[in-house]
Design a protein around this motif. Structure first.
Motif, PDB file in Angstrom:
ATOM      1  N   MET A  55       0.845  -1.196   0.000  1.00  0.00           N
ATOM      2  CA  MET A  55       0.000   0.000   0.000  1.00  0.00           C
ATOM      3  C   MET A  55       0.884   1.252   0.000  1.00  0.00           C
ATOM      4  O   MET A  55       1.797   1.359   0.822  1.00  0.00           O
ATOM      5  CB  MET A  55      -0.855   0.025   1.258  1.00  0.00           C
ATOM      6  N   ILE A  56       0.553   2.172  -0.868  1.00  0.00           N
ATOM      7  CA  ILE A  56       1.333   3.409  -0.962  1.00  0.00           C
ATOM      8  C   ILE A  56       0.610   4.518  -0.199  1.00  0.00           C
ATOM      9  O   ILE A  56      -0.559   4.814  -0.467  1.00  0.00           O
ATOM     10  CB  ILE A  56       1.535   3.798  -2.440  1.00  0.00           C
ATOM     11  N   LEU A  57       1.331   5.088   0.766  1.00  0.00           N
ATOM     12  CA  LEU A  57       0.780   6.193   1.562  1.00  0.00           C
ATOM     13  C   LEU A  57       1.590   7.457   1.277  1.00  0.00           C
ATOM     14  O   LEU A  57       2.830   7.428   1.324  1.00  0.00           O
ATOM     15  CB  LEU A  57       0.856   5.874   3.066  1.00  0.00           C
ATOM     16  N   GLY A  58       0.904   8.533   0.982  1.00  0.00           N
ATOM     17  CA  GLY A  58       1.589   9.811   0.719  1.00  0.00           C
ATOM     18  C   GLY A  58       2.084  10.410   2.041  1.00  0.00           C
ATOM     19  O   GLY A  58       1.282  10.724   2.913  1.00  0.00           O
ATOM     20  N   ILE A 109       5.713   4.370   2.573  1.00  0.00           N
ATOM     21  CA  ILE A 109       5.379   5.771   2.849  1.00  0.00           C
ATOM     22  C   ILE A 109       6.353   6.639   2.062  1.00  0.00           C
ATOM     23  O   ILE A 109       7.577   6.533   2.233  1.00  0.00           O
ATOM     24  CB  ILE A 109       5.466   6.035   4.374  1.00  0.00           C
ATOM     25  N   SER A 110       5.812   7.487   1.188  1.00  0.00           N
ATOM     26  CA  SER A 110       6.677   8.190   0.238  1.00  0.00           C
ATOM     27  C   SER A 110       6.224   9.626   0.007  1.00  0.00           C
ATOM     28  O   SER A 110       5.022   9.919  -0.010  1.00  0.00           O
ATOM     29  CB  SER A 110       6.668   7.425  -1.096  1.00  0.00           C
ATOM     30  N   ASN A 111       7.219  10.492  -0.210  1.00  0.00           N
ATOM     31  CA  ASN A 111       6.932  11.880  -0.607  1.00  0.00           C
ATOM     32  C   ASN A 111       6.569  11.962  -2.087  1.00  0.00           C
ATOM     33  O   ASN A 111       6.082  12.990  -2.551  1.00  0.00           O
ATOM     34  CB  ASN A 111       8.167  12.760  -0.388  1.00  0.00           C
ATOM     35  N   ILE A 148       5.723   2.745 -10.334  1.00  0.00           N
ATOM     36  CA  ILE A 148       6.625   1.586 -10.201  1.00  0.00           C
ATOM     37  C   ILE A 148       5.825   0.344  -9.818  1.00  0.00           C
ATOM     38  O   ILE A 148       6.050  -0.739 -10.352  1.00  0.00           O
ATOM     39  CB  ILE A 148       7.736   1.890  -9.171  1.00  0.00           C
ATOM     40  N   ARG A 149       4.875   0.507  -8.936  1.00  0.00           N
ATOM     41  CA  ARG A 149       4.069  -0.657  -8.533  1.00  0.00           C
ATOM     42  C   ARG A 149       3.270  -1.202  -9.723  1.00  0.00           C
ATOM     43  O   ARG A 149       3.129  -2.416  -9.888  1.00  0.00           O
ATOM     44  CB  ARG A 149       3.134  -0.284  -7.387  1.00  0.00           C
ATOM     45  N   GLU A 150       2.772  -0.287 -10.544  1.00  0.00           N
ATOM     46  CA  GLU A 150       2.016  -0.736 -11.727  1.00  0.00           C
ATOM     47  C   GLU A 150       2.912  -1.511 -12.695  1.00  0.00           C
ATOM     48  O   GLU A 150       2.536  -2.557 -13.198  1.00  0.00           O
ATOM     49  CB  GLU A 150       1.384   0.460 -12.439  1.00  0.00           C
ATOM     50  N   ASN A 151       4.129  -0.991 -12.910  1.00  0.00           N
ATOM     51  CA  ASN A 151       5.070  -1.678 -13.809  1.00  0.00           C
ATOM     52  C   ASN A 151       5.434  -3.037 -13.258  1.00  0.00           C
ATOM     53  O   ASN A 151       5.593  -4.012 -13.992  1.00  0.00           O
ATOM     54  CB  ASN A 151       6.355  -0.858 -13.981  1.00  0.00           C
ATOM     55  N   ASP A 171      -3.191   4.551  -1.942  1.00  0.00           N
ATOM     56  CA  ASP A 171      -3.979   3.835  -0.931  1.00  0.00           C
ATOM     57  C   ASP A 171      -4.305   4.643   0.313  1.00  0.00           C
ATOM     58  O   ASP A 171      -5.168   4.241   1.093  1.00  0.00           O
ATOM     59  CB  ASP A 171      -3.222   2.567  -0.523  1.00  0.00           C
ATOM     60  N   GLY A 172      -3.603   5.746   0.528  1.00  0.00           N
ATOM     61  CA  GLY A 172      -3.903   6.534   1.719  1.00  0.00           C
ATOM     62  C   GLY A 172      -2.815   7.552   2.027  1.00  0.00           C
ATOM     63  O   GLY A 172      -1.998   7.903   1.161  1.00  0.00           O
TER      64      GLY A 172
END
Ligand code: G3P
Ligand code: MG
Length: 247
Positions: free
Chosen positions: A6-9, A231-233, A241-244, A34-35
């Motif tokens: 899950m990618i969180l901003g 958790i990423s800026n 990247i996750r889609e690729n 994702d959140g």
């Protein structure tokens, strides 16, 4: 709660928009991630607001401690100091951020980091729970903090909320502390997070969040390692990247 990386901003879409503002949160969620992860503190009149530092100096055009200002005073501050092209942005109230999030992404995960900068952390927890406890997003919230005592208090007082333990140093068996404190997850500095630590945590059914992962090769690495939360800026880059990776 977890079903993929899950990618969180981190502080919203903070690489591009002023951190911890409603704009940065909306822009992050509009990416279809994702959140969010964001930081909460109290004003002197005990309103939970979203800001990272104890002082307002770095991120706003004001000076002083957020904990010495009342809510109305905080609303005079421009929180877009570092990215003035985005106009005036307030220091948001937790309540408003949750309402926005519910509108844009009711299925999102909201990692609320409790920033403890003084001794009165019980009041901070109680006030934050007052705001979140009645909110329709309450089941989508994951609290975290470096201050594990405050998380212990939160879990003991409000057991239906999930907590995640933040660590900013190398730690051999974070899952062990998680079990002791009844934490849902561990939130590790990516620089100290090895493949073995992630697989040990998974073997003990403890999800792992890594922060703050911005370099593409690191994002790819942690997706590959089945990390539960990233958790990423730069949530736009992480999502791409996750889609690729999936294709
Ligand atoms: O929650 C992860 C991360 O935000 C912890 O550090 O200083 O960015 O709040 P910081
Ligand atoms: Mg934080």
């Amino acid at each position: 709660m977890v079903n993929k990386c899950m990618i969180l901003g981190h502080r919203g879409f903070s690489a591009v928009y002023p951190e911890n503002t409603r704009l940065a949160f909306r822009k992050a969620l509009n990416l279809g991630i994702d959140g969010l992860e964001f930081d909460v503190q109290l004003t002197v009149d005990e309103v939970p607001v979203i800001i990272h530092d104890p002082m307002v100096n770095r991120t706003t055009d004001g000076h002083g401690l957020i904990s010495s200002m009342n809510y109305l005073q905080t609303q005079q501050l421009n929180a877009a100091l570092d990215k003035p092209e985005h106009g005036f942005q307030t220091v948001p109230a937790l309540h408003d951020v949750l309402n926005d999030a519910y509108e844009v992404c009711p299925e999102g995960i909201y990692n609320i980091e409790i920033k403890v900068y003084n001794d009165d952390w019980k009041t901070l927890i109680d006030r934050v729970v007052t705001v979140t406890g009645q909110h329709p997003l309450r089941k989508r919230i994951l609290f975290s903090s470096f201050h594990h005592k405050c998380l212990e208090y939160l879990k003991a007082s409000y057991p239906s909320f999930e907590i995640g333990l933040l660590f900013d140093r190398e730690i051999v068996e974070p899952w062990y502390i998680a079990k002791q404190l009844k934490a849902y997850s561990v939130h590790l500095d990516y620089q100290f997070t090895s493949e073995d630590i992630i697989s040990d945590c998974h073997a003990k059914q403890v999800p792992v969040a890594v922060w703050t992962v911005d370099r593409p090769e690191q994002i790819e690495r942690f997706i590959h390692l089945n990390t539960d939360f990233l958790i990423s800026n730069v949530p736009d880059v992480a999502k791409r990247i996750r889609e690729n990776f999936a294709n």
